[in-house]
Design a protein around this motif. Structure first.
Motif, PDB file in Angstrom:
ATOM      1  N   PHE A   1       2.713  10.118  -7.100  1.00 51.35           N
ATOM      2  CA  PHE A   1       1.613  10.552  -6.316  1.00 51.35           C
ATOM      3  C   PHE A   1       0.598   9.196  -6.252  1.00 51.35           C
ATOM      4  N   LYS A   2       0.294   8.564  -7.079  1.00 46.36           N
ATOM      5  CA  LYS A   2      -0.493   7.414  -7.067  1.00 46.36           C
ATOM      6  C   LYS A   2       0.125   6.480  -5.872  1.00 46.36           C
ATOM      7  N   MET A   3       1.505   6.223  -5.838  1.00 41.82           N
ATOM      8  CA  MET A   3       1.833   5.272  -4.939  1.00 41.82           C
ATOM      9  C   MET A   3       1.789   6.002  -3.380  1.00 41.82           C
ATOM     10  N   HIS A   4       1.717   7.189  -3.427  1.00 44.47           N
ATOM     11  CA  HIS A   4       1.666   7.865  -2.075  1.00 44.47           C
ATOM     12  C   HIS A   4       0.116   7.330  -1.582  1.00 44.47           C
ATOM     13  N   LEU A   5      -0.893   7.465  -2.565  1.00 39.95           N
ATOM     14  CA  LEU A   5      -2.332   7.078  -2.127  1.00 39.95           C
ATOM     15  C   LEU A   5      -2.527   5.725  -2.022  1.00 39.95           C
ATOM     16  N   GLU A   6      -1.838   4.836  -2.561  1.00 42.65           N
ATOM     17  CA  GLU A   6      -1.836   3.418  -2.419  1.00 42.65           C
ATOM     18  C   GLU A   6      -1.076   3.357  -1.054  1.00 42.65           C
ATOM     19  N   ALA A   7      -0.077   3.656  -0.738  1.00 43.18           N
ATOM     20  CA  ALA A   7       0.723   3.617   0.574  1.00 43.18           C
ATOM     21  C   ALA A   7      -0.112   3.837   1.758  1.00 43.18           C
ATOM     22  N   SER A   8      -0.823   5.000   1.652  1.00 37.33           N
ATOM     23  CA  SER A   8      -1.486   5.664   2.873  1.00 37.33           C
ATOM     24  C   SER A   8      -3.077   5.055   3.256  1.00 37.33           C
TER      25      SER A   8
END
Length: 386
Positions: A88-95
C-alpha cells in the motif's frame, strides 16, 4: 498515546485505519508471512475503504488526506500486517507525483480512476549497479529511446518491484536517451497491460514476505501522454513533492512494525501464568517496556512533526525527513530485538509473532533510503560550503 496534537480529521483517519487493520489485516497476517502470499484480500479491503485514493485530491474524487494523516494510516496498518502495508505504501509513493501535477488528460485517464480504486501503482526504480542487487543511493537509471509519439523501453531490468505481479501501473524512473547524465531523471507512468513486464524470479525475502518485490524486465512502447512532467528534469521538479512522501511513508511503515510489536508485548506481558505471575511483574521487563515506549513515542512525535511541517509548506530540505526515516526504522529494529529477548523461547519458537516483526523491521535498514547512505546524506548537509 500520541504526544503530537492531532486535528479531529487526523484522529478520525487514525481510528479508521486501526479498525480496518484489526478487522481485515490482522487475521491474515500470519498466513501472508508463512506462505509468502500476496495480500490481495487485504489490499482489496483498503480499496473498498477508499484508501487507494488517500492522497488524490478531493477535486479529483480522492480523500485529499494530508501527510500527517497519511503517516497515521500507514503506521496503523503496519501494526497488523507489514507486508500489506508495504504494498500500500508503495502505491501511495508511486502515485504521488501524478496526483499532484497531472495533465488534464492524465486526470481523466489515471488520477480519477485511481481515486475510484481502479488503479493500483508501484515504483519501478531500483536497478542493478556495481554492488549487485543492493539498494543504493547512487542513481543511474537505464535509458529509454525516444520515438515518434513516445518512448521505447528495451530490456530494462528493475531489481525490486513491490507488487510485481499485481500492480496495474508502474511509476517508472529512467533517462530519455543514453547520452543523458544520471541526474537527468525522467518519469513515466507505465500501464501494465500495454507493455511486456515480465517477472524474472519469485520473491523470497527474510521479511515482508508477502509483498512480492521481484525483479522485472520491461519491454515496450509508452506513449508520450504517460510521461509525468518534463523530459530530463521531472525528478528534479518533483523534489518538493515526491521524496518527502517517500521518506515519511517508509518511516511510518517501520514505526508501525515497532509500535505494533510493543502493543502486543504490553498485552502479552500482562497475561497471567497459571501461578498468577506476569512477565511484567519483573522490574527488568518493566524498565524494558518503559524504555521501548519512550523510544516509540519520540519517533512518532518526530515523524508527525516533520509531516506537519510538510503540510504547512515549510519543509526547507529533506534532512528532517531523512532523520525521521533512520530514527523510525532503527527504533523498530531495537524494539523488536528487545522483545525477542523479553519473550525468550516463546518468541524464538514462533508461538507469538514477535519473530515476524523482528524480521520485517530489518528491511528498514537496507531497503530504499538505506540507512547507511541516508546517514551520509544527512552528514554531508552539515559541511560548510566553502
Amino acid at each position: 498515546m500520541s504526544y503530537f496534537p492531532l486535528t479531529p480529521e487526523q484522529a478520525r483517519w487514525k481510528v479508521a485505519a486501526a479498525e480496518i487493520a484489526e478487522r481485515e489485516l490482522a487475521p491474515r497476517a500470519a498466513e501472508t508471512d508463512e506462505q509468502g502470499r500476496y495480500p490481495s484480500e487485504q489490499l482489496d479491503a483498503l480499496r473498498q475503504a477508499g484508501l487507494w485514493g488517500l492522497r488524490a485530491s478531493k477535486e479529483h474524487g480522492g480523500a485529499g488526506a494530508d501527510l500527517v494523516s497519511t503517516a497515521l494510516v500507514v503506521e496503523e496498518l503496519a501494526k497488523k500486517c507489514p507486508s500489506t502495508t508495504m504494498c500500500f505504501k508503495m502505491h501511495l509513493e508511486a502515485s504521488e507525483v501524478i496526483c499532484r501535477v497531472p495533465t488534464p488528460d492524465q486526470v481523466e485517464r489515471i488520477v480519477k480512476p485511481l481515486a475510484r480504486g481502479e488503479v493500483f501503482a508501484t515504483v519501478a526504480g531500483s536497478e542493478t549497479w556495481t554492488d549487485g542487487d543492493n539498494w543504493t543511493s547512487v542513481r543511474n537509471f537505464s535509458p529509454v529511446t525516444k520515438v515518434d509519439g513516445g518512448y521505447e523501453i528495451t530490456n530494462v531490468r528493475k531489481s525490486y518491484v513491490t507488487s510485481a505481479g499485481h500492480a496495474t501501473h508502474f511509476f517508472f524512473l529512467c533517462r530519455i536517451g543514453a547520452d543523458q547524465p544520471p541526474s537527468n531523471v525522467s518519469l513515466l507512468f507505465v500501464e501494465r497491460d500495454k507493455i511486456d513486464a515480465r517477472i524474472l524470479e519469485p520473491w523470497s525475502g527474510l521479511g515482508l514476505r508477502g509483498n512480492e518485490s521481484s525483479p522485472m524486465l520491461f519491454n515496450g512502447f509508452v506513449p508520450e501522454t504517460n510521461r509525468i512532467g518534463a523530459e530530463q528534469t521531472a525528478m528534479a521538479e518533483a523534489a518538493p513533492l515526491f521524496p518527502p512522501v517517500l521518506g515519511v511513508t517508509y518511516a511510518a511503515a517501520y514505526l508501525g512494525i515497532g509500535s505494533g510489536a510493543l502493543e502486543l508485548a504490553i498485552q502479552e506481558g500482562n497475561r497471567r501464568f497459571a501461578d498468577g505471575s506476569r512477565r511484567l511483574d519483573s522490574t527488568l521487563n518493566q524498565r524494558r517496556i518503559a524504555d521501548l515506549s519512550t523510544r516509540i513515542e519520540a519517533a512518532q512525535t518526530m515523524l508527525h512533526s516533520v509531516s506537519a511541517t510538510f503540510d504547512r509548506g515549510e519543509l526547507k530540505s529533506m534532512v528532517p525527513v531523512l532523520q525521521a526515516k533512520v530514527f523510525c526504522s532503527e527504533t523498530a529494529v531495537f524494539v523488536t530485538q528487545e522483545l525477542m529477548t523479553m519473550f525468550g523461547g516463546t518468541a524464538f519458537a514462533r508461538r507469538l509473532p514477535f519473530e515476524r516483526y523482528f524480521r520485517d523491521a530489518r528491511a528498514g535498514l537496507i531497503m530504499a533510503l538505506p540507512n547507511d547512505g541516508t546517514y551520509e546524506t544527512i552528514g554531508t548537509s552539515f559541511l560548510n560550503k566553502d
